[in-house]
Write an enzyme that holds these catalytic residues in place. Structure first.
Site, PDB file in Angstrom:
ATOM      1  N   PHE A   6       6.692  -1.497   4.061  1.00 51.82           N
ATOM      2  CA  PHE A   6       6.835  -0.084   3.694  1.00 51.82           C
ATOM      3  C   PHE A   6       6.480   0.102   2.226  1.00 51.82           C
ATOM      4  O   PHE A   6       7.170   0.773   1.476  1.00 51.82           O
ATOM      5  CB  PHE A   6       8.266   0.385   4.015  1.00 51.82           C
ATOM      6  CG  PHE A   6       8.358   1.871   4.295  1.00 51.82           C
ATOM      7  CD1 PHE A   6       7.462   2.491   5.159  1.00 51.82           C
ATOM      8  CD2 PHE A   6       9.351   2.643   3.709  1.00 51.82           C
ATOM      9  CE1 PHE A   6       7.551   3.856   5.423  1.00 51.82           C
ATOM     10  CE2 PHE A   6       9.457   4.012   3.969  1.00 51.82           C
ATOM     11  CZ  PHE A   6       8.545   4.615   4.824  1.00 51.82           C
ATOM     12  N   GLY A  24      -6.686   2.857  -1.128  1.00 52.07           N
ATOM     13  CA  GLY A  24      -5.900   4.080  -1.208  1.00 52.07           C
ATOM     14  C   GLY A  24      -4.932   4.140  -0.048  1.00 52.07           C
ATOM     15  O   GLY A  24      -5.268   3.751   1.062  1.00 52.07           O
ATOM     16  N   ALA A  82       2.795   0.838  -0.232  1.00 50.41           N
ATOM     17  CA  ALA A  82       1.867   1.977  -0.291  1.00 50.41           C
ATOM     18  C   ALA A  82       1.257   2.269   1.079  1.00 50.41           C
ATOM     19  O   ALA A  82       1.209   3.422   1.514  1.00 50.41           O
ATOM     20  CB  ALA A  82       0.762   1.690  -1.306  1.00 50.41           C
ATOM     21  N   LYS A 137     -12.618 -10.314   3.462  1.00 48.67           N
ATOM     22  CA  LYS A 137     -13.220  -9.268   4.286  1.00 48.67           C
ATOM     23  C   LYS A 137     -14.498  -9.729   4.972  1.00 48.67           C
ATOM     24  O   LYS A 137     -14.703  -9.453   6.155  1.00 48.67           O
ATOM     25  CB  LYS A 137     -13.481  -8.028   3.423  1.00 48.67           C
ATOM     26  CG  LYS A 137     -12.182  -7.339   2.990  1.00 48.67           C
ATOM     27  CD  LYS A 137     -12.429  -6.276   1.921  1.00 48.67           C
ATOM     28  CE  LYS A 137     -11.128  -5.576   1.523  1.00 48.67           C
ATOM     29  NZ  LYS A 137     -11.289  -4.779   0.278  1.00 48.67           N
TER      30      LYS A 137
END
Lengths: 342, 342
Positions: free
Chosen positions: A13, A322, A15, A230
């Protein structure tokens, strides 16, 4: 048509987890309208413990409690202190695990154990966590297959820049030959500033830290580990490779001088940290990128080009990080699971 | 798992139709392996007539006959002369219509009637044809809904640049506020050459025609009609608008002078033909695009940016045209239908 109820257990919990809660809350009615999908969060866990209610938590309350006390265990009536992820999974009633604990690229824990437990309990899983995917991709994919559950991880790769689902859906039928991308927003920000303003690496990094773009400990970003994770996940999932983080030839950006950046610029090139999966090899390294090419993107943007057999090159540019943006990728995965389990 | 057989009727056997046949042929085994999808083409029609075989046509033979005689009616044993699309649909046994006849932006025919007949006969439909979608979107969507059939048209919008499926799958849960794109490869090629080489419009168009990039009659491309059709389809399908070609404020590129292009360049801008759906308005017009932005793409590339509520801006760049590339978009639609009708 009757609504389809999906119960979510959110582990983590920070960002991203809070972003998921906010998005689910603000989109609740819209999701019912568009997809007849009724999302109910029955548990959320953080380091302090968890809040668990089989009838569904109030996300406003959860976000407020977290904001004010930092501890979900303080959630009125349904808060539970000192409980770990595995215990939460045992105690809560859910259909889909949303695993958004912090990435650990040493051993992938506790994410990996959480995901495997959920799969073995026949639950679908969505994660934004790169660790276990970059370390033990096969283990996770095989567990999903054996348990016949759905496993989605769009948010682990490019934040909101769609890659995995793009290849799976929009480019279905294509073979992907190679992949090249700028997969880390922090390094792209630093290199863009160095090009645009002629600054040196160290002060530019410091400025990025002050702006909250680079982390206090920027090691994983600037040394290329984040991008490496990634590209490993992409190679495994889109090209069928069987590789891990150790297979990446890795070079960061901390040795790039302002001088080098300016010399490149003179010839019409930018220096970018490029991740590549090509011809059986994985590389993350500073490379020259032509000005005016799709790879000459500025700031914290991410970009990826998939080279395919039928569709030639397909390039996507998007925000790589983000809280809400990452939550959006998680939401698209949740909707995809809901759509395909009618 | 048993293979899932899907029988296709292909109406139209020009560049796109032949591309579809080639792709289906070369990917037949791979599609069975990856998706347990066994594609069988039971009918193909062109202007001369059709080839119809309920057991499946030999695509090699169809491509050869077309190549050598120009007429599918010459297909040995199964060729039928002087038969139109509607009759073919009546006579052939199929599950999915692939409508790839040439685009007609006057009245959308015969595509529109072909598509509506197939839908009323409870068949799924995939098309690359912009005409009826730009003129009568609602009619087609409603017919698909009423008949409970699937209707896919990724290839109508950006060739192989994924837009429709990207928004539907990867950005599921997002609202799309506005869309901006370079949606026509021919005009982008001409404007790119004018910028790079300082040439005037007319000789550059002529050169593009000689290279086969611009058509002999370039009107629909250079006056912006092609891009206008695409932005109409995007606005209707991704943003829920109810618009047609008549609603587009339309300006082509034929008045752009070399002088204007060079002046823009001096200030760091490129002139591009940009299509926009924003704030209830549809526009196609030459606009200034900043060098170094994702829109500064060269040559015949297409690009589109979707402005979303959760994912910020997502941009895709891809090849906008080409026989195999367009066929690839059609194939992804076919696979999508197959996946969702298990």
């Amino acid at each position: 048509m009757a609504n389809k109820k999906m119960r979510l257990c959110i582990l983590g919990f920070g960002a991203v987890g809070q972003g998921v809660a906010k998005v689910i809350q603000s989109k609740h009615e819209e999701l019912i309208e568009r997809y007849t999908l009724d999302l109910v969060v029955t548990a959320i866990a953080d380091r302090s413990g968890a809040a668990i209610n089989p009838d569904g938590l109030d996300l406003d309350v959860a976000l407020n409690v977290k904001d004010e006390t930092g501890k979900l265990a303080q959630y009125p009536e349904y808060g539970v202190a000192d409980i770990d992820g595995l215990e939460v999974l045992d105690r809560c009633e859910y259909d889909t695990l949303v695993e958004v604990t912090p990435t650990n690229i040493e051993d992938g824990e506790p994410t990996q154990s959480n995901i495997l437990k959920a799969m073995n309990d026949k639950k679908d899983v969505v994660t934004s966590n790169k660790g276990p995917l970059a370390l033990n991709f096969k283990t996770l994919i095989n567990a999903a297959r054996e348990n016949n559950v759905r496993f989605r991880f769009e948010a682990a790769v490019g934040g909101t820049m769609p890659v995995i689902n793009l290849a799976r859906e929009s480019l279905a039928g294509n073979k992907i030959h190679s992949v090249q991308g700028i997969l880390n927003g922090t390094t792209n920000y630093i290199l863009s500033r160095m090009a645009n303003e002629g600054t040196e690496y160290e002060p530019t990094l410091k400025e990025a830290q002050e702006l909250g773009i680079a982390e206090t400990n920027p090691y994983q970003d600037v040394e290329g580990l984040d991008a490496a994770c990634k590209i490993v996940i992409i190679a495994n999932s889109l090209m069928g490779w069987d590789v891990t983080l150790d297979d990446v030839d890795l070079h960061g950006i901390s040795n790039i001088s302002s001088n080098a950046v300016q010399l490149a610029l003179k010839d019409g090139y930018l220096i970018k940290l490029v991740a590549e999966a090509n011809d059986g090899k994985l590389t993350v390294a500073p490379m020259l990128v032509k000005e005016g090419s799709p790879f000459a993107v500025n700031g914290t943007l991410n970009v990826i080009t998939l080279k395919t057999d039928l569709s030639d090159d397909v390039t996507v540019v998007g925000v790589g990080a983000g809280s809400i943006e990452t939550a959006s990728a998680i939401l698209s995965d949740i909707i995809s699971i809901a759509k395909h389990t009618n």
